[in-house]
Design a protein around this motif. Structure first.
Motif, PDB file in Angstrom:
ATOM      1  N   ARG A  68     -79.431  39.442 -91.642  1.00  0.00           N
ATOM      2  CA  ARG A  68     -79.479  38.688 -92.903  1.00  0.00           C
ATOM      3  C   ARG A  68     -78.074  38.279 -93.347  1.00  0.00           C
ATOM      4  O   ARG A  68     -77.838  37.155 -93.752  1.00  0.00           O
ATOM      5  CB  ARG A  68     -80.147  39.557 -93.976  1.00  0.00           C
ATOM      6  CG  ARG A  68     -80.268  38.903 -95.346  1.00  0.00           C
ATOM      7  CD  ARG A  68     -81.399  37.885 -95.383  1.00  0.00           C
ATOM      8  NE  ARG A  68     -81.582  37.265 -96.677  1.00  0.00           N
ATOM      9  CZ  ARG A  68     -82.433  37.659 -97.594  1.00  0.00           C
ATOM     10  NH1 ARG A  68     -83.175  38.718 -97.397  1.00  0.00           N
ATOM     11  NH2 ARG A  68     -82.551  37.000 -98.719  1.00  0.00           N
ATOM     12  N   ASN A  69     -77.133  39.215 -93.273  1.00  0.00           N
ATOM     13  CA  ASN A  69     -75.792  38.991 -93.806  1.00  0.00           C
ATOM     14  C   ASN A  69     -74.871  38.413 -92.738  1.00  0.00           C
ATOM     15  O   ASN A  69     -74.142  39.133 -92.069  1.00  0.00           O
ATOM     16  CB  ASN A  69     -75.221  40.297 -94.356  1.00  0.00           C
ATOM     17  CG  ASN A  69     -73.834  40.118 -94.933  1.00  0.00           C
ATOM     18  OD1 ASN A  69     -73.377  38.992 -95.143  1.00  0.00           O
ATOM     19  ND2 ASN A  69     -73.167  41.219 -95.201  1.00  0.00           N
ATOM     20  N   THR A  70     -74.887  37.100 -92.591  1.00  0.00           N
ATOM     21  CA  THR A  70     -74.042  36.469 -91.576  1.00  0.00           C
ATOM     22  C   THR A  70     -72.571  36.446 -91.986  1.00  0.00           C
ATOM     23  O   THR A  70     -71.715  36.067 -91.185  1.00  0.00           O
ATOM     24  CB  THR A  70     -74.523  35.033 -91.288  1.00  0.00           C
ATOM     25  OG1 THR A  70     -74.551  34.302 -92.518  1.00  0.00           O
ATOM     26  CG2 THR A  70     -75.905  35.047 -90.654  1.00  0.00           C
ATOM     27  N   SER A 111     -97.634  23.659 -84.919  1.00  0.00           N
ATOM     28  CA  SER A 111     -96.406  23.112 -84.346  1.00  0.00           C
ATOM     29  C   SER A 111     -95.627  24.201 -83.617  1.00  0.00           C
ATOM     30  O   SER A 111     -95.825  25.393 -83.843  1.00  0.00           O
ATOM     31  CB  SER A 111     -95.539  22.492 -85.446  1.00  0.00           C
ATOM     32  OG  SER A 111     -95.179  23.473 -86.392  1.00  0.00           O
ATOM     33  N   GLN A 112     -94.733  23.778 -82.730  1.00  0.00           N
ATOM     34  CA  GLN A 112     -93.895  24.726 -81.994  1.00  0.00           C
ATOM     35  C   GLN A 112     -92.891  25.350 -82.959  1.00  0.00           C
ATOM     36  O   GLN A 112     -92.224  24.644 -83.701  1.00  0.00           O
ATOM     37  CB  GLN A 112     -93.154  24.021 -80.860  1.00  0.00           C
ATOM     38  CG  GLN A 112     -92.174  24.909 -80.112  1.00  0.00           C
ATOM     39  CD  GLN A 112     -92.847  26.089 -79.422  1.00  0.00           C
ATOM     40  OE1 GLN A 112     -93.718  25.892 -78.593  1.00  0.00           O
ATOM     41  NE2 GLN A 112     -92.443  27.305 -79.747  1.00  0.00           N
ATOM     42  N   MET A 113     -92.776  26.668 -82.915  1.00  0.00           N
ATOM     43  CA  MET A 113     -91.841  27.384 -83.783  1.00  0.00           C
ATOM     44  C   MET A 113     -90.849  28.179 -82.932  1.00  0.00           C
ATOM     45  O   MET A 113     -91.197  28.686 -81.870  1.00  0.00           O
ATOM     46  CB  MET A 113     -92.579  28.366 -84.702  1.00  0.00           C
ATOM     47  CG  MET A 113     -93.593  27.744 -85.627  1.00  0.00           C
ATOM     48  SD  MET A 113     -94.275  28.952 -86.813  1.00  0.00           S
ATOM     49  CE  MET A 113     -95.065  30.143 -85.742  1.00  0.00           C
ATOM     50  N   PHE A 114     -89.627  28.299 -83.457  1.00  0.00           N
ATOM     51  CA  PHE A 114     -88.611  29.162 -82.858  1.00  0.00           C
ATOM     52  C   PHE A 114     -87.944  29.957 -83.970  1.00  0.00           C
ATOM     53  O   PHE A 114     -87.689  29.422 -85.050  1.00  0.00           O
ATOM     54  CB  PHE A 114     -87.519  28.340 -82.161  1.00  0.00           C
ATOM     55  CG  PHE A 114     -87.963  27.618 -80.932  1.00  0.00           C
ATOM     56  CD1 PHE A 114     -87.923  28.233 -79.697  1.00  0.00           C
ATOM     57  CD2 PHE A 114     -88.424  26.311 -81.014  1.00  0.00           C
ATOM     58  CE1 PHE A 114     -88.322  27.558 -78.552  1.00  0.00           C
ATOM     59  CE2 PHE A 114     -88.824  25.625 -79.889  1.00  0.00           C
ATOM     60  CZ  PHE A 114     -88.778  26.248 -78.643  1.00  0.00           C
ATOM     61  N   PHE A 115     -87.643  31.223 -83.703  1.00  0.00           N
ATOM     62  CA  PHE A 115     -86.739  31.962 -84.563  1.00  0.00           C
ATOM     63  C   PHE A 115     -85.325  31.490 -84.252  1.00  0.00           C
ATOM     64  O   PHE A 115     -84.995  31.245 -83.087  1.00  0.00           O
ATOM     65  CB  PHE A 115     -86.797  33.466 -84.299  1.00  0.00           C
ATOM     66  CG  PHE A 115     -88.069  34.161 -84.720  1.00  0.00           C
ATOM     67  CD1 PHE A 115     -88.855  33.692 -85.759  1.00  0.00           C
ATOM     68  CD2 PHE A 115     -88.454  35.325 -84.078  1.00  0.00           C
ATOM     69  CE1 PHE A 115     -90.002  34.362 -86.148  1.00  0.00           C
ATOM     70  CE2 PHE A 115     -89.603  36.001 -84.449  1.00  0.00           C
ATOM     71  CZ  PHE A 115     -90.383  35.515 -85.488  1.00  0.00           C
ATOM     72  N   ALA A 116     -84.477  31.405 -85.267  1.00  0.00           N
ATOM     73  CA  ALA A 116     -83.050  31.119 -85.072  1.00  0.00           C
ATOM     74  C   ALA A 116     -82.377  32.431 -84.686  1.00  0.00           C
ATOM     75  O   ALA A 116     -82.278  33.346 -85.495  1.00  0.00           O
ATOM     76  CB  ALA A 116     -82.441  30.552 -86.350  1.00  0.00           C
ATOM     77  N   LEU A 182     -79.268  26.112 -91.883  1.00  0.00           N
ATOM     78  CA  LEU A 182     -80.636  26.335 -91.400  1.00  0.00           C
ATOM     79  C   LEU A 182     -81.163  27.724 -91.763  1.00  0.00           C
ATOM     80  O   LEU A 182     -82.358  27.985 -91.590  1.00  0.00           O
ATOM     81  CB  LEU A 182     -80.698  26.141 -89.886  1.00  0.00           C
ATOM     82  CG  LEU A 182     -80.424  24.710 -89.402  1.00  0.00           C
ATOM     83  CD1 LEU A 182     -80.302  24.684 -87.884  1.00  0.00           C
ATOM     84  CD2 LEU A 182     -81.503  23.759 -89.884  1.00  0.00           C
ATOM     85  N   GLN A 183     -80.305  28.591 -92.278  1.00  0.00           N
ATOM     86  CA  GLN A 183     -80.772  29.925 -92.693  1.00  0.00           C
ATOM     87  C   GLN A 183     -81.428  29.788 -94.066  1.00  0.00           C
ATOM     88  O   GLN A 183     -80.909  30.208 -95.080  1.00  0.00           O
ATOM     89  CB  GLN A 183     -79.625  30.938 -92.736  1.00  0.00           C
ATOM     90  CG  GLN A 183     -80.110  32.371 -92.921  1.00  0.00           C
ATOM     91  CD  GLN A 183     -78.981  33.389 -92.926  1.00  0.00           C
ATOM     92  OE1 GLN A 183     -77.800  33.039 -92.954  1.00  0.00           O
ATOM     93  NE2 GLN A 183     -79.336  34.663 -92.889  1.00  0.00           N
ATOM     94  N   GLN A 184     -82.621  29.195 -94.048  1.00  0.00           N
ATOM     95  CA  GLN A 184     -83.345  28.924 -95.283  1.00  0.00           C
ATOM     96  C   GLN A 184     -84.817  29.258 -95.102  1.00  0.00           C
ATOM     97  O   GLN A 184     -85.303  29.411 -93.993  1.00  0.00           O
ATOM     98  CB  GLN A 184     -83.156  27.479 -95.707  1.00  0.00           C
ATOM     99  CG  GLN A 184     -83.627  26.469 -94.683  1.00  0.00           C
ATOM    100  CD  GLN A 184     -83.314  25.051 -95.096  1.00  0.00           C
ATOM    101  OE1 GLN A 184     -83.080  24.764 -96.262  1.00  0.00           O
ATOM    102  NE2 GLN A 184     -83.315  24.145 -94.147  1.00  0.00           N
TER     103      GLN A 184
END
Length: 198
Positions: A68-70, A111-116, A182-184
């Motif tokens: 979480r904490n980038t 739809s196609q999903m990916f984790f970041a 994109l971390q949203q």
């Protein structure tokens, strides 16, 4: 998968992937940059990035499954494009309290999903005492505030999920100042509950 990323160069090095559920500390498919940096490859890596030293209680490192904490100095070294990956998913689970069953989520529109995700290669650590020290390719994924569907089960966080080709390419290639946007949270209504994994 090949059709999604053929324009970025593509190599399948994961072999025959079995369908089924994947849990922390298991091998899972990820899309990452080739070692030469000339394209993308599908490989299997172990789920769980190295634990920050201040959280290590023993020599055994169980791994960190999500980030979480980038802004933490521990994670900064892995936020460049060369360490970013995509974790393909068809569905994912959140636990409904301790000891209770998982609640499964899938894309509302299929739809196609990916984790970041972020990844590191050749990491030496003691994951399981019985196995001794191992050298592994590792990954974890980013989390963010939950949307309405996930918050009903897990009010603290949800995975960062990318659903658009432009998002996938930005995550894999853009400077961190751009990629971090994109971390949203996924929009409300983008997920549906499913009885079992898809």
């Amino acid at each position: 998968m090949r059709q999604l990323f053929l324009h970025l160069g593509w190599q399948d090095r994961a072999g025959n992937l079995q369908p089924g559920e994947i849990y922390p500390d298991q091998l899972a498919p990820i899309v990452r940059h080739t070692p030469e940096g000339d394209g993308l490859e599908l490989v299997r890596a172990r789920w769980g990035m190295p634990t920050p030293p201040m959280h290590m209680r023993t020599e055994r490192d169980p791994g960190v499954t999500n980030i979480r904490n980038t802004g933490s100095p521990h994670w900064r070294r892995w936020l460049g494009p060369e360490h970013r990956c995509l974790v393909p998913i068809t569905s994912f689970a959140e636990p409904r309290g301790k000891g209770l069953c998982n609640v499964w989520f899938a894309a509302a529109d299929d739809s196609q999903m990916f984790f970041a995700g972020v990844e590191t290669r050749g990491w030496r650590s003691l994951r399981k005492v019985k196995d001794g020290v191992t050298i592994d390719d590792l990954f974890a994924f980013l989390t963010t505030a939950p949307n309405a569907e996930v918050a009903a089960i897990h009010p603290k966080a949800m995975p960062v999920i990318l659903t658009a080709p432009a998002e996938w390419e930005t995550w894999l290639t853009a400077p961190w100042a751009e990629a971090r946007q994109l971390q949203q949270t996924l929009p409300d209504g983008a997920l549906r509950l499913v009885a079992t994994p898809v």
